[in-house]
Scaffold this motif. Structure first.
Motif, PDB file in Angstrom:
ATOM      1  N   ASN A 434      47.331  36.224  40.454  1.00 12.86           N
ATOM      2  CA  ASN A 434      46.801  36.513  39.117  1.00 12.86           C
ATOM      3  C   ASN A 434      47.026  37.969  38.712  1.00 12.86           C
ATOM      4  N   ALA A 435      46.778  38.895  39.642  1.00 12.15           N
ATOM      5  CA  ALA A 435      46.974  40.317  39.331  1.00 12.15           C
ATOM      6  C   ALA A 435      48.445  40.618  39.088  1.00 12.15           C
ATOM      7  N   ILE A 436      49.326  39.976  39.855  1.00 12.42           N
ATOM      8  CA  ILE A 436      50.771  40.148  39.673  1.00 12.42           C
ATOM      9  C   ILE A 436      51.182  39.680  38.276  1.00 12.42           C
ATOM     10  N   ILE A 437      50.642  38.561  37.841  1.00 11.46           N
ATOM     11  CA  ILE A 437      50.969  38.014  36.516  1.00 11.46           C
ATOM     12  C   ILE A 437      50.505  38.967  35.415  1.00 11.46           C
ATOM     13  N   VAL A 438      49.307  39.522  35.549  1.00 10.58           N
ATOM     14  CA  VAL A 438      48.799  40.493  34.563  1.00 10.58           C
ATOM     15  C   VAL A 438      49.718  41.706  34.489  1.00 10.58           C
ATOM     16  N   ASN A 439      50.153  42.214  35.643  1.00 10.99           N
ATOM     17  CA  ASN A 439      51.038  43.379  35.675  1.00 10.99           C
ATOM     18  C   ASN A 439      52.417  43.045  35.090  1.00 10.99           C
ATOM     19  N   ALA A 440      52.908  41.848  35.409  1.00 15.93           N
ATOM     20  CA  ALA A 440      54.206  41.421  34.873  1.00 15.93           C
ATOM     21  C   ALA A 440      54.148  41.294  33.354  1.00 15.93           C
ATOM     22  N   GLN A 441      53.004  40.857  32.836  1.00 18.26           N
ATOM     23  CA  GLN A 441      52.831  40.764  31.392  1.00 18.26           C
ATOM     24  C   GLN A 441      52.911  42.147  30.742  1.00 18.26           C
ATOM     25  N   GLN A 442      52.315  43.150  31.391  1.00 17.11           N
ATOM     26  CA  GLN A 442      52.406  44.529  30.883  1.00 17.11           C
ATOM     27  C   GLN A 442      53.859  44.993  30.859  1.00 17.11           C
TER      28      GLN A 442
END
Length: 469
Positions: A434-442
């Protein structure tokens, strides 16, 4: 709403690269609904009239014999100047080796090096650019383009990518007739690689980040020449009507509904010569996880221009784990640029993403395709000895300029050795992703103007404003 003041727009397709963005998305229909009269100025073998589009086809388009040598010299000089300006040797990584395999290629290489030696400065670069213009204005393609433009009288010429020599003469013809021109920087890694060959009046880019890159590498351009629009290539990801059910997708490609699938997205042989081994390592990790009680499989999507047999042994060895879902591109010639995307492949790519858990690959923009579906990407980050490519190393891939746009926090899962593969796959399919996905979205929002589904709208608005002004 249709605008009563129709404007005639030429969409210049010098090669098949622009088809995916501008023929197979809603770009055309949005432009039509805004009251534009659109014709594709088509140099691809793809028959766009079959899609109901107006098209004017080039006939035997050729550049001047000297243009290829001048273009190669331009690229080398731009890379030299980037090194001088930045004090960064990474730009050497973008060079292709000179060929001396026969007399013709040797003469070209010697001539290119001679031109670079005598023009290795900003002034020299300008001489090279002017010489390209001079040569292209002599070509039959230039005079044919003048004739077409004088007959059709478009209000605007929009080139779908910046790197094709065959676009130079048509763009020059338009400019000589006072018709405004623009080009689209079509990929996120293009500008540091010195691939901008054509000089247009305006430039459309993915993001403010790319705008700053364009102005950095081409300081003769003015800020008001650059429009931030985003790219249409991510627009279709919101069109959920293009998705089929999981049951239908699995049935068509003989996938097992009881399994969860990981996508392995292949690269071309130049980018990743070790790809078959990376696929094998991924399959071996899946086999071990399955022995521990998981029920996983791999969907293998090869690079669309890779028709080689280099994966065959791995696919045979792990046929109980790997299922190939090949891209639906059309091979319309022997050269790589004659392998063209199709609208069907856009749907296939979307459904592959929608019905797999995550993607594993070597440094591709698939990270942005997957994060559009709120799914993670794992980047392979280790070397394998390869006697055919002894100097290739994964370290050079992630040193490329476009990866410096990544936030200082992990936006992908890093697979640093085959031993880490199992753990990364488990993380990618669990809450830890989940944290990886949030960072990838940024990262995605930095790379491409958001919301991504409005890219075509922004391009058409920019075109209208340019014509109005």
């Amino acid at each position: 709403m249709i605008n009563s003041e129709n404007k005639k727009i030429f969409i210049l397709l010098p090669d098949g690269v622009g088809l995916k963005n501008f023929a197979f998305t809603n770009f055309h229909s949005i432009g039509i609904n805004k009251g534009n009269d659109i014709s594709f100025w088509n140099n691809t073998p793809f028959n766009l009239s079959e899609l109901g589009f107006k098209e004017i086809c080039f006939q035997n388009a050729k550049v001047h014999p000297l243009t290829d040598i001048l273009k190669k010299a331009q690229t080398q000089i731009e890379l030299n100047l980037s090194i001088k300006k930045s004090k960064d040797k990474v730009y050497d990584s973008y060079r292709f080796p000179f060929s001396y395999r026969d007399i013709k290629s040797s003469l070209k290489s010697v001539s290119t090096n001679w031109l670079v030696f005598w023009n290795n400065s900003e002034k020299g670069l300008n001489r090279i650019r002017k010489n390209i213009v001079k040569q292209e204005r002599k070509t039959k393609l230039y005079f044919d383009s003048l004739e077409t433009l004088e007959k059709e009288k478009p209000d605007f010429v929009f080139c779908t990518n910046q790197r094709m020599m065959l676009a130079i003469a048509p763009i020059l013809a338009a400019q000589d007739l006072g018709i405004p021109t623009a080009t689209f920087i079509f990929s996120w890694d293009n500008l540091p690689k010195a691939t901008k060959i054509i000089e247009t009046d305006y430039y459309f880019v993915w993001s403010n980040h790319m705008k700053n890159e364009l102005l950095y590498y081409y300081p003769h351009l003015k800020e008001n020449q650059v429009f931030v629009t985003g790219t249409p290539q991510f627009e279709t990801h919101i069109e959920k009507n293009l998705l089929v059910s999981k049951e239908a997708f699995f049935k068509e490609y003989q996938l097992d509904l009881a399994k969860k699938y990981i996508c392995f997205s292949g690269d071309d042989v130049t980018t990743s010569p070790n790809d078959p081994t990376y696929l094998s390592d991924t399959a071996a990790a899946v086999a071990k996880l399955n022995q521990k009680g998981h029920n996983l499989g791999i969907v293998f999507r090869r690079c669309p221009v890779d028709f080689s047999n280099r994966y065959d042994a791995v696919l045979e060895q792990y046929k109980d784990i790997i299922v190939s879902v090949n891209p639906k591109w059309k091979k319309m010639g022997e050269a790589w640029h004659d392998i063209l995307p199709t609208k069907e492949d856009l749907m296939l790519q979307m459904n592959t993403i929608a019905h797999t858990e995550m993607v594993v690959n070597l440094g591709s923009s698939m990270v942005f395709d997957y994060v559009s579906f709120q799914k993670p990407c794992a980047y392979i980050n280790y070397d394998i000895p390869n006697v055919q490519f002894p100097h290739w190393t994964v370290k050079n891939i992630y040193k490329f300029i476009h990866f410096r746009s990544m936030p200082n926090i992990d936006s992908v899962l890093w697979i640093n050795s085959p031993a880490e593969m199992e753990d990364c796959l488990i993380k990618g399919m669990g809450n830890e992703a989940n944290a990886i996905i949030v960072n990838a979205q940024q990262w995605f929002e930095k790379i491409n103007q958001h919301p991504p589904e409005l890219a075509s709208e922004r391009i058409w608005t920019a075109i209208r404003n340019i014509i109005k002004d």
